[in-house]
Structures are given as C-alpha cells and as structure tokens.
Design a protein around this motif. Structure first.
Motif, PDB file in Angstrom:
ATOM      1  N   ALA A  51       9.946  -2.717   4.389  1.00 61.59           N
ATOM      2  CA  ALA A  51       8.843  -2.956   3.448  1.00 61.59           C
ATOM      3  C   ALA A  51       8.906  -4.392   2.914  1.00 61.59           C
ATOM      4  CB  ALA A  51       8.902  -1.946   2.298  1.00 61.59           C
ATOM      5  N   GLN A  52      10.106  -4.895   2.643  1.00 63.74           N
ATOM      6  CA  GLN A  52      10.265  -6.268   2.179  1.00 63.74           C
ATOM      7  C   GLN A  52       9.870  -7.269   3.259  1.00 63.74           C
ATOM      8  OE1 GLN A  52      14.226  -6.809   0.606  1.00 63.74           O
ATOM      9  NE2 GLN A  52      13.942  -5.223  -0.940  1.00 63.74           N
ATOM     10  N   LEU A  53      10.133  -6.939   4.517  1.00 62.95           N
ATOM     11  CA  LEU A  53       9.713  -7.819   5.614  1.00 62.95           C
ATOM     12  C   LEU A  53       8.195  -7.922   5.673  1.00 62.95           C
ATOM     13  CD1 LEU A  53      12.208  -6.775   8.430  1.00 62.95           C
ATOM     14  CD2 LEU A  53      12.165  -8.946   7.178  1.00 62.95           C
ATOM     15  N   PHE A  54       7.515  -6.795   5.556  1.00 64.77           N
ATOM     16  CA  PHE A  54       6.048  -6.828   5.535  1.00 64.77           C
ATOM     17  C   PHE A  54       5.554  -7.682   4.369  1.00 64.77           C
ATOM     18  CE2 PHE A  54       6.149  -2.771   8.040  1.00 64.77           C
ATOM     19  CZ  PHE A  54       5.435  -3.250   9.121  1.00 64.77           C
ATOM     20  N   GLU A  55       6.127  -7.447   3.201  1.00 56.86           N
ATOM     21  CA  GLU A  55       5.709  -8.187   2.009  1.00 56.86           C
ATOM     22  C   GLU A  55       5.937  -9.690   2.192  1.00 56.86           C
ATOM     23  OE1 GLU A  55       7.361  -8.590  -2.500  1.00 56.86           O
ATOM     24  OE2 GLU A  55       7.196  -6.551  -1.701  1.00 56.86           O
ATOM     25  N   GLY A  56       7.083 -10.062   2.720  1.00 58.68           N
ATOM     26  CA  GLY A  56       7.396 -11.477   2.921  1.00 58.68           C
ATOM     27  C   GLY A  56       6.506 -12.138   3.953  1.00 58.68           C
ATOM     28  N   ILE A  67      -0.455  -2.143   9.408  1.00 58.75           N
ATOM     29  CA  ILE A  67       0.848  -1.581   9.789  1.00 58.75           C
ATOM     30  C   ILE A  67       1.656  -1.252   8.534  1.00 58.75           C
ATOM     31  CG2 ILE A  67       2.995  -1.961  11.069  1.00 58.75           C
ATOM     32  CD1 ILE A  67       1.387  -3.984  12.793  1.00 58.75           C
ATOM     33  N   GLU A  68       1.593  -2.115   7.538  1.00 52.02           N
ATOM     34  CA  GLU A  68       2.307  -1.871   6.280  1.00 52.02           C
ATOM     35  C   GLU A  68       1.809  -0.583   5.614  1.00 52.02           C
ATOM     36  OE1 GLU A  68       3.467  -4.375   2.279  1.00 52.02           O
ATOM     37  OE2 GLU A  68       1.486  -4.695   3.154  1.00 52.02           O
ATOM     38  N   ASP A  69       0.514  -0.358   5.620  1.00 51.88           N
ATOM     39  CA  ASP A  69      -0.035   0.879   5.051  1.00 51.88           C
ATOM     40  C   ASP A  69       0.520   2.102   5.767  1.00 51.88           C
ATOM     41  OD1 ASP A  69      -1.529  -0.531   3.198  1.00 51.88           O
ATOM     42  OD2 ASP A  69      -3.413  -0.371   4.321  1.00 51.88           O
ATOM     43  N   GLY A  70       0.606   2.021   7.096  1.00 55.21           N
ATOM     44  CA  GLY A  70       1.199   3.114   7.867  1.00 55.21           C
ATOM     45  C   GLY A  70       2.658   3.320   7.505  1.00 55.21           C
TER      46      GLY A  70
END
Length: 144
Positions: free
Chosen positions: A31-36, A120-123
C-alpha cells in the motif's frame, strides 16, 4: 547547500518513513508503494506544468523505481498465475508511459499512469481483509 532547518526537516521525514516501513505488514508495504508511486507521478506533473524540468525528471525516475523495483519485482509470477502476468505487463506499460511523458513533457501520460495505479490500488485495498486473515496464524482454542 542545505540549510540546517531543511536538513533537520529532511532527517525527521526520513525517520518517519523508515519507522512506517519497519512496522508495516507486507500488505501495508505494498500500500505504501502505491502511495509513493502515485505521489511521485502527481508531483512530477506539477513540476512539468511549472517548467521545473530537473525535479520533474527526478520524480518520474522515482516513480519508475517504485513501480519496477517495488511493485513489479514483488510479483510472484510462478504462483500468481494470470493475474501476476497481467500486472507485470501493466507495470511494464506504465514504466514506458512514464519515460514517454518525461521525454515529451506530456502531462496526459502522467495522468494515465496515476489513474492506472489508482485502479490497482483500489483493488489492493479491496482485498485487505483477505490478506490479513490469510497472514494471521490459525487460532487454537484452549477451552474444553
């Protein structure tokens, strides 16, 4: 040269990020990777629109590293089946679009990548409970 205040603020921010990473579950790390990655893409778009070419390029490179070195390399292509294969191809596509956006100063390509990452993050957020229950050890009842 950095001012002492800037250096202190940067150090404090680094400690906060490192603490968040050290205490995170594997789910939270992704999740942090998506956010970053999304933050880097959005910030690079702002720098692109403001003509700050150096910072735009640095942030796009950062997003590419997160996508390729974090999200993509974290895929298990053997066990992940078709979904992992498709995500691998999509991450390759996103990295290519980011390079094109950088070369052509094209904010629309950055927005496209941000939207793809968001989907993808939502999934990923949608499977949080499944990931948490699969990662927790089985509970054994001690009552008789």
């Amino acid at each position: 040269m950095y001012s002492p205040q800037k250096f202190g603020a940067d150090s404090y921010a680094r400690i906060g990020v490192e603490s968040g990473v050290l205490g995170a579950s594997p789910y939270e790390l992704v999740a942090q990777l998506f956010e970053g990655a999304r933050r880097a893409v959005r910030m690079s778009r702002l720098h692109m629109l403001n003509g700050n070419i150096a910072e735009k390029g640095r942030l796009i490179s950062h997003a590419i590293v997160i996508i390729g070195g974090g999200l993509q390399q974290g895929l298990n292509l053997e066990k992940g089946g078709e979904l992992a294969q498709r995500l691998d191809g999509l991450y390759e596509y996103m990295k290519r679009r980011l390079l094109e956006a950088n070369l052509n100063n094209d904010p629309a390509r950055l927005e496209e990548v941000d939207n793809l990452l968001g989907t993808i993050e939502d999934g990923w957020k949608g499977i949080k409970d499944q990931v948490a229950s699969a990662a927790s050890p089985a509970r054994v009842s001690t009552s008789r």
